[in-house]
Design an enzyme around this catalytic site. Sequence first.
Site, mmCIF file in Angstrom:
data_model
loop_
_atom_site.group_PDB
_atom_site.id
_atom_site.type_symbol
_atom_site.label_atom_id
_atom_site.label_comp_id
_atom_site.label_asym_id
_atom_site.label_seq_id
_atom_site.Cartn_x
_atom_site.Cartn_y
_atom_site.Cartn_z
ATOM 1 N N GLU B 187 0.820 -1.306 0.014
ATOM 2 C CA GLU B 187 -0.057 0.091 -0.073
ATOM 3 C C GLU B 187 0.906 1.270 0.054
ATOM 4 O O GLU B 187 0.489 2.401 -0.660
ATOM 5 C CB GLU B 187 -1.003 0.084 1.242
ATOM 6 C CG GLU B 187 -2.085 -0.972 1.044
ATOM 7 C CD GLU B 187 -2.895 -0.691 0.085
ATOM 8 O OE1 GLU B 187 -3.120 0.181 -0.403
ATOM 9 O OE2 GLU B 187 -3.026 -1.724 -1.070
ATOM 10 N N SER B 471 -56.740 -23.019 32.656
ATOM 11 C CA SER B 471 -56.377 -24.332 33.753
ATOM 12 C C SER B 471 -55.016 -24.089 34.249
ATOM 13 O O SER B 471 -54.614 -24.896 35.419
ATOM 14 C CB SER B 471 -56.806 -25.519 33.449
ATOM 15 O OG SER B 471 -58.198 -25.463 33.088
#
Lengths: 218, 753
Positions: B187, B471
């Site tokens: 780079e 229930s």
Amino acid sequence: MTTHWPHAAAWLSLAALLAGCGVPAASVPPSRVERPPAPRPGTGLPTAPAPAEPGSGTGLSTVPSPSPPAPPAARVPRPELPMYQGSSPRRVASVSRTERARELLRSGQYTLALMELERSLSLDGSNPYAHYYLAVSHYRLRNFNASLDFLEVAEAVLASDRPWLAQTLVLRGDNLRALGRFKRARAAYRKALTLDPANPSAHRGLLWARQRSKAVSW
Amino acid sequence: MKRGFKRFLIRFLKIVAALLVVLGLAGAALGAWYVSHLSGVVKAKFEGRKWEFPSKIYADSKIIYPGMYLSTDEVRDKLRRLGYRVSKARPRTKGEYRILGKNAVIEVYLHDFRYPLRDFRGFPVRISLKSGTIHRIQRLDDNEVLPSLELEPELVTGFYDRVREQRRVVRLDEVPARVRKTVLAVEDERFYYHRGVDPVAVMRAFLANVRRGGVVQGGSTLTQQLMKNFFLGSERTLERKVKEALMALITEWLYTKDQILENYLNEIYLGQNGAQGIFGIWEAARFYFVKEPEQLTVGETALLAGLIRAPNRYSPYRSAGEATRRRNVVLAKLVSDGIITRRAYEHALQEVFEKREPVRLTNSAPYFTDYVKKELAEHYSEDTLTAEGLRIFTSLDLEIQQAAEKALSEGLARLEKDYRHLRKTAKQDDLEGALVVIKPQTGEIKAMVGGRDYGKSQFNRVAQAKRQPGSVFKPFVYLAALTHGSAQGSGSYDSTTYVEDTPFTWSYGEKEWAPQNYNRSYEGWVTLREAMEKSLNAATARIAQDVGIGKVREMAYRMGIQSRLPLLPSLSLGAVEVTPLEMAGAYSALANNGVRTHLLSIKNVLDRDGDALEKRHIRVKRVLSPRVAVDVHNMLRGVVERGTAQRMRALGFTRPAAGKTGTTNDSRDAWFAGYTPDLLALVWVGFDRQSELGLSGSSAALPIWTDFMKRATSRLPVVDFVTPPGASARGADPRTGMVPGPPRNALARAVAR
């Protein structure tokens, strides 16, 4: 980028600064260099700062003066009591983790021991020793009510094992004593002695609780 | 005339000169101001928070031990999800594993992992299997045989803001010199010889571009690239380039080369994993090669550096050929620059990129993570959660979660297939469900499925939906009866006490309430056990009337129900609204011999440096006497063996289990809350807009529960419930909990005669 700028100014600045190009950066005087703060090193074994043990050493950290004799729970209670390994591989693995936690308790690493015991319980929810040692860990971390809660479970599941049940009662007594409930503490120690008359921790605890109770009433 | 003109010219030139001086001074002032402004911008970035770090949510770690059922495929899947890579030879570096000898032996070199309060250092270990179980676990470094082994927790998801960036910041000294040199060679080879802008590189790029008649080469330095990434977009304008150059010069003036390189190596974009961008060298090494930077080979390092130019084009996941070509270009550059030897070059050329699929980070428990986020939001701001990089350790078990997701989605689809009316209704109101799984002895939430499809609806029906439990509420009535006995002075209750199951009217205040049984048929005199097993409404309401509805409500609160419960007779049949989560929590006390555990989803929160911010521990509280808890537990076992949930056995679940079905009077909600010795699961089925379901808990919720439990417990040993010594009713059959002999209350004896 939200910054707006005039073109001419940029060109002028660029021209001025380009004059310095091509020079090795090493020549930049160190005084102009600012370093960002160094990140914290990522190693080490941090342990939570261990609070003063209830009942350890001089042992009187949990109850205000006058100073009674050293309480019985300065060590891991009755480490010689064997833990039943059981035939299930899961129980064996869980108890081996409980054993490791017992070592951590011995070395004063109570928070780590607590976490290890929680893993042990997660592995085998019916491991009675994990409940008992969770109570021990909480006691050491001065979470007396949490310790009593775990003892409720431990006492129920260890009910058929007299030495272990006696030990849970001793720890109950220690917790109650630390909470200043001396009468109930004495009752717990006495009950422990009926189950295991030779239990030294129960004897010491009873003696201590009597003296403490006298000191308070006096 | 000539003199006049000359004078005029001199004056004019003076004015021009003065103007130029003024303009020059103004320009210099403006330039100085601008440079100072940019310096401020650069400093603010370098010295402030450069990146946002999403907080990460981890599932629970997995403990394996000898004797545990485990197949090679399960281990392989687990290791793959944890980011381990296959090795052909014996694993020599962390993160490698191999499977040997017809799947009988697995060798793994464990990763390092920072657990709360302890750093785990990875070591090589051999796991030997025999007949589908673990035979032995042995360390390969010192041959120690281990009683158990903890595999690190899986990452579930991250809490992201707008930008989904995966990045782990490393110091420059944590990046090996080889990686640094390779990146610089590719780079910015003159990085240490320029001051932010490199005229040599600019000229070289200019000439190359002129020669090729287009842009083929860039002359940006690494510092300029960093400025572009930090502050500027990727637009190709002169204005942007000038600004980038200016900022690069300022940065080089203010900071050292090492500081700039460190920032670059952490900032650089290196690819994409689904919706998440991969940023920085460490994260890229992990993503592409499942390694840390110091473990990378020469070839891998070359590719990593080569990726910077076009990460997605050269990604080895996309094309191994393109990646190899790019790597070779970089390797050639390295050897020509003398960074690697010719031998290393030749060796690196031989490296082959293994075909692998990236480990996608897909949130497999979205409702659970939402729930966790909501819990965290009580103590942490949104900004902290999305940017401070907290590590959150939870109780989630991803395998149980997977089983729960599957059981619910398949179960609901099956219901729609079997019952046409559900499909019709689904046009206006989607059939929905919820499933939550808890470890009753610890309170850990192991799985949570808050709906059928998180993509369609993020409403968490486990934690947010308030529904009538029907229930499923009844056990609280029986617990109140066994704990407090009759408020009317007719004595105490036990499971053999007889109660009347006939229609009756309960008058309260000026009102009346007449409970009816589900199918309008009544059983006459029944024991408490039978009333529970058959879920008889009239009998249950009579018990509640006898005990006192206040005591029932108090019991529900004691068990952990937090919703407001009205003091009405219909409370006894569950005509109130509660969330599935609180109901599951309340049932944990029944599964745990009367000890209630506090629900636990978050165990630890660590900051980015690994320091503990928060620790949450298992909390227990005895809320029932062991005997009462065991009595009701035995009744719930009867529900499964002989009662409304006996279909569970027909559906093929044969392990010890207990539970209760629930259906609301208007058939809008179907429930099943049940547990084995190891896990408690609760299933709710219904419609969000309260359309009529028309199915009972046994038909709609129980099959989903059964399917889930079959999946979740298939690898667990079969164990029975442990009853604490002395907790069983005297003379009770330890297997069924039933007490032989004549009925125990006077009324029952009279009936028996």
